[in-house]
Design a protein around this motif. Structure first.
Motif, PDB file in Angstrom:
ATOM      1  N   MET A   1       0.834  -1.183   0.000  1.00 24.53           N
ATOM      2  CA  MET A   1       0.000   0.000   0.000  1.00 24.53           C
ATOM      3  C   MET A   1       0.877   1.243   0.000  1.00 24.53           C
ATOM      4  O   MET A   1       1.946   1.250   0.586  1.00 24.53           O
ATOM      5  CB  MET A   1      -0.859  -0.004   1.257  1.00 24.53           C
ATOM      6  CG  MET A   1      -2.263  -0.475   1.047  1.00 24.53           C
ATOM      7  SD  MET A   1      -3.275  -0.265   2.519  1.00 24.53           S
ATOM      8  CE  MET A   1      -2.915  -1.784   3.353  1.00 24.53           C
ATOM      9  N   GLY A   2       0.377   2.268  -0.600  1.00 28.01           N
ATOM     10  CA  GLY A   2       1.092   3.528  -0.630  1.00 28.01           C
ATOM     11  C   GLY A   2       0.918   4.295   0.671  1.00 28.01           C
ATOM     12  O   GLY A   2       0.049   3.988   1.486  1.00 28.01           O
ATOM     13  N   SER A   3       1.749   5.286   0.852  1.00 30.94           N
ATOM     14  CA  SER A   3       1.716   6.045   2.097  1.00 30.94           C
ATOM     15  C   SER A   3       0.374   6.769   2.285  1.00 30.94           C
ATOM     16  O   SER A   3      -0.179   6.781   3.385  1.00 30.94           O
ATOM     17  CB  SER A   3       2.879   7.026   2.141  1.00 30.94           C
ATOM     18  OG  SER A   3       2.817   7.938   1.065  1.00 30.94           O
ATOM     19  N   LYS A   4      -0.136   7.355   1.224  1.00 28.91           N
ATOM     20  CA  LYS A   4      -1.422   8.068   1.335  1.00 28.91           C
ATOM     21  C   LYS A   4      -2.565   7.095   1.607  1.00 28.91           C
ATOM     22  O   LYS A   4      -3.466   7.396   2.386  1.00 28.91           O
ATOM     23  CB  LYS A   4      -1.714   8.868   0.062  1.00 28.91           C
ATOM     24  CG  LYS A   4      -0.787  10.034  -0.134  1.00 28.91           C
ATOM     25  CD  LYS A   4      -0.968  11.080   0.956  1.00 28.91           C
ATOM     26  CE  LYS A   4       0.006  12.219   0.749  1.00 28.91           C
ATOM     27  NZ  LYS A   4       0.173  13.023   1.950  1.00 28.91           N
TER      28      LYS A   4
ATOM     29  N   ILE B   1      -5.091   7.275   4.764  1.00 29.47           N
ATOM     30  CA  ILE B   1      -6.547   7.371   4.590  1.00 29.47           C
ATOM     31  C   ILE B   1      -7.259   6.217   5.294  1.00 29.47           C
ATOM     32  O   ILE B   1      -8.249   6.423   6.000  1.00 29.47           O
ATOM     33  CB  ILE B   1      -6.913   7.422   3.092  1.00 29.47           C
ATOM     34  CG1 ILE B   1      -6.433   8.752   2.498  1.00 29.47           C
ATOM     35  CG2 ILE B   1      -8.413   7.238   2.881  1.00 29.47           C
ATOM     36  CD1 ILE B   1      -6.442   8.803   0.984  1.00 29.47           C
ATOM     37  N   LYS B   2      -6.744   5.006   5.111  1.00 28.38           N
ATOM     38  CA  LYS B   2      -7.356   3.853   5.788  1.00 28.38           C
ATOM     39  C   LYS B   2      -7.241   3.997   7.296  1.00 28.38           C
ATOM     40  O   LYS B   2      -8.142   3.602   8.038  1.00 28.38           O
ATOM     41  CB  LYS B   2      -6.708   2.553   5.317  1.00 28.38           C
ATOM     42  CG  LYS B   2      -7.152   2.139   3.939  1.00 28.38           C
ATOM     43  CD  LYS B   2      -6.647   0.765   3.573  1.00 28.38           C
ATOM     44  CE  LYS B   2      -7.219   0.350   2.230  1.00 28.38           C
ATOM     45  NZ  LYS B   2      -6.921  -1.036   1.909  1.00 28.38           N
TER      46      LYS B   2
ATOM     47  N   LYS C   1      -5.588   0.526  15.764  1.00 27.33           N
ATOM     48  CA  LYS C   1      -5.183   0.059  14.434  1.00 27.33           C
ATOM     49  C   LYS C   1      -5.106   1.233  13.461  1.00 27.33           C
ATOM     50  O   LYS C   1      -4.159   1.347  12.680  1.00 27.33           O
ATOM     51  CB  LYS C   1      -6.183  -0.976  13.913  1.00 27.33           C
ATOM     52  CG  LYS C   1      -5.879  -1.483  12.523  1.00 27.33           C
ATOM     53  CD  LYS C   1      -6.950  -2.452  12.025  1.00 27.33           C
ATOM     54  CE  LYS C   1      -6.675  -2.869  10.598  1.00 27.33           C
ATOM     55  NZ  LYS C   1      -7.723  -3.759  10.074  1.00 27.33           N
ATOM     56  N   GLY C   2      -6.074   2.117  13.522  1.00 30.49           N
ATOM     57  CA  GLY C   2      -6.089   3.291  12.646  1.00 30.49           C
ATOM     58  C   GLY C   2      -4.903   4.200  12.896  1.00 30.49           C
ATOM     59  O   GLY C   2      -4.269   4.680  11.955  1.00 30.49           O
ATOM     60  N   LYS C   3      -4.590   4.423  14.157  1.00 27.35           N
ATOM     61  CA  LYS C   3      -3.435   5.261  14.492  1.00 27.35           C
ATOM     62  C   LYS C   3      -2.150   4.637  13.975  1.00 27.35           C
ATOM     63  O   LYS C   3      -1.263   5.330  13.474  1.00 27.35           O
ATOM     64  CB  LYS C   3      -3.366   5.490  16.000  1.00 27.35           C
ATOM     65  CG  LYS C   3      -4.434   6.426  16.508  1.00 27.35           C
ATOM     66  CD  LYS C   3      -4.364   6.604  18.018  1.00 27.35           C
ATOM     67  CE  LYS C   3      -5.519   7.473  18.496  1.00 27.35           C
ATOM     68  NZ  LYS C   3      -5.526   7.636  19.953  1.00 27.35           N
ATOM     69  N   ALA C   4      -2.045   3.310  14.101  1.00 24.87           N
ATOM     70  CA  ALA C   4      -0.854   2.612  13.619  1.00 24.87           C
ATOM     71  C   ALA C   4      -0.736   2.716  12.098  1.00 24.87           C
ATOM     72  O   ALA C   4       0.366   2.914  11.565  1.00 24.87           O
ATOM     73  CB  ALA C   4      -0.889   1.145  14.044  1.00 24.87           C
ATOM     74  N   GLN C   5      -1.863   2.585  11.400  1.00 30.15           N
ATOM     75  CA  GLN C   5      -1.850   2.715   9.943  1.00 30.15           C
ATOM     76  C   GLN C   5      -1.409   4.116   9.527  1.00 30.15           C
ATOM     77  O   GLN C   5      -0.633   4.265   8.583  1.00 30.15           O
ATOM     78  CB  GLN C   5      -3.241   2.427   9.362  1.00 30.15           C
ATOM     79  CG  GLN C   5      -3.569   0.964   9.257  1.00 30.15           C
ATOM     80  CD  GLN C   5      -4.983   0.742   8.754  1.00 30.15           C
ATOM     81  OE1 GLN C   5      -5.928   1.368   9.222  1.00 30.15           O
ATOM     82  NE2 GLN C   5      -5.120  -0.152   7.796  1.00 30.15           N
ATOM     83  N   GLN C   6      -1.898   5.119  10.227  1.00 36.49           N
ATOM     84  CA  GLN C   6      -1.498   6.487   9.906  1.00 36.49           C
ATOM     85  C   GLN C   6       0.001   6.678  10.124  1.00 36.49           C
ATOM     86  O   GLN C   6       0.680   7.292   9.306  1.00 36.49           O
ATOM     87  CB  GLN C   6      -2.261   7.485  10.774  1.00 36.49           C
ATOM     88  CG  GLN C   6      -3.673   7.713  10.334  1.00 36.49           C
ATOM     89  CD  GLN C   6      -4.301   8.813  11.152  1.00 36.49           C
ATOM     90  OE1 GLN C   6      -4.530   8.651  12.349  1.00 36.49           O
ATOM     91  NE2 GLN C   6      -4.568   9.925  10.520  1.00 36.49           N
ATOM     92  N   THR C   7       0.493   6.154  11.222  1.00 43.56           N
ATOM     93  CA  THR C   7       1.923   6.262  11.524  1.00 43.56           C
ATOM     94  C   THR C   7       2.745   5.565  10.453  1.00 43.56           C
ATOM     95  O   THR C   7       3.775   6.090  10.007  1.00 43.56           O
ATOM     96  CB  THR C   7       2.227   5.669  12.914  1.00 43.56           C
ATOM     97  OG1 THR C   7       1.456   6.391  13.888  1.00 43.56           O
ATOM     98  CG2 THR C   7       3.693   5.760  13.254  1.00 43.56           C
TER      99      THR C   7
ATOM    100  N   GLY D   1       1.903   5.073   7.340  1.00 41.02           N
ATOM    101  CA  GLY D   1       1.824   5.891   6.133  1.00 41.02           C
ATOM    102  C   GLY D   1       2.760   7.088   6.198  1.00 41.02           C
ATOM    103  O   GLY D   1       3.444   7.415   5.226  1.00 41.02           O
ATOM    104  N   LYS D   2       2.817   7.727   7.352  1.00 42.42           N
ATOM    105  CA  LYS D   2       3.706   8.869   7.524  1.00 42.42           C
ATOM    106  C   LYS D   2       5.170   8.439   7.434  1.00 42.42           C
ATOM    107  O   LYS D   2       6.000   9.148   6.852  1.00 42.42           O
ATOM    108  CB  LYS D   2       3.429   9.560   8.858  1.00 42.42           C
ATOM    109  CG  LYS D   2       2.114  10.313   8.876  1.00 42.42           C
ATOM    110  CD  LYS D   2       1.814  10.911  10.238  1.00 42.42           C
ATOM    111  CE  LYS D   2       0.449  11.574  10.245  1.00 42.42           C
ATOM    112  NZ  LYS D   2       0.103  12.104  11.574  1.00 42.42           N
ATOM    113  N   ALA D   3       5.480   7.279   8.007  1.00 44.57           N
ATOM    114  CA  ALA D   3       6.859   6.775   7.950  1.00 44.57           C
ATOM    115  C   ALA D   3       7.251   6.449   6.516  1.00 44.57           C
ATOM    116  O   ALA D   3       8.361   6.776   6.078  1.00 44.57           O
ATOM    117  CB  ALA D   3       7.001   5.540   8.834  1.00 44.57           C
ATOM    118  N   LYS D   4       6.336   5.808   5.777  1.00 43.24           N
ATOM    119  CA  LYS D   4       6.620   5.491   4.372  1.00 43.24           C
ATOM    120  C   LYS D   4       6.882   6.764   3.572  1.00 43.24           C
ATOM    121  O   LYS D   4       7.786   6.823   2.750  1.00 43.24           O
ATOM    122  CB  LYS D   4       5.438   4.743   3.737  1.00 43.24           C
ATOM    123  CG  LYS D   4       5.340   3.293   4.101  1.00 43.24           C
ATOM    124  CD  LYS D   4       4.136   2.664   3.393  1.00 43.24           C
ATOM    125  CE  LYS D   4       3.939   1.227   3.714  1.00 43.24           C
ATOM    126  NZ  LYS D   4       2.768   0.662   3.017  1.00 43.24           N
ATOM    127  N   SER D   5       6.079   7.773   3.851  1.00 43.82           N
ATOM    128  CA  SER D   5       6.225   9.039   3.149  1.00 43.82           C
ATOM    129  C   SER D   5       7.576   9.680   3.465  1.00 43.82           C
ATOM    130  O   SER D   5       8.251  10.200   2.574  1.00 43.82           O
ATOM    131  CB  SER D   5       5.082   9.976   3.542  1.00 43.82           C
ATOM    132  OG  SER D   5       5.164  11.177   2.830  1.00 43.82           O
TER     133      SER D   5
END
Length: 71
Positions: free
Chosen positions: A1-4, A8-9, A42-48, A50-54
Motif C-alpha cells: 500500500m502507498g503512504s497516502k 486514509i485507511k 489500528k487506525g493510528k498505527a496505519q497512519q503512523t 503511512g507517515k513513515a513510508k512518506s
C-alpha cells in the motif's frame, strides 16, 4: 500500500473505532467498546505507517536528487 492509502485507511479505521466505542458506551456493551478501541489503535498505527513510508520516500528522493546532481 502507498503512504497516502495507509493514512486514509488509518483515518477511516480511527473514525469507525470511535463510533463503535460510542455505541458500546450507549448500549453498555464492553465488548463493542473494546473492539472500537482496538480499531482506533489500528487506525493510528496505519497512519503512523503511512507517515513513515512518506518520510522514507522523501529522504530517498532527496538522496537520489543529490546523486544525480553530482553526475
Amino acid at each position: 500500500m502507498g503512504s497516502k492509502t495507509d493514512q486514509i485507511k488509518g483515518l477511516a479505521n480511527q473514525a469507525v473505532g470511535k463510533v463503535k466505542k460510542g455505541v458500546g458506551k450507549i448500549t453498555g456493551s464492553k465488548e463493542t467498546q473494546a473492539k472500537g478501541a482496538a480499531q482506533e489503535v489500528k487506525g493510528k498505527a496505519q497512519q503512523t505507517m503511512g507517515k513513515a513510508k512518506s518520510a522514507v520516500k522523501d529522504t530517498a528522493n532527496k538522496v537520489a536528487d543529490k546523486a544525480n546532481k553530482k553526475l
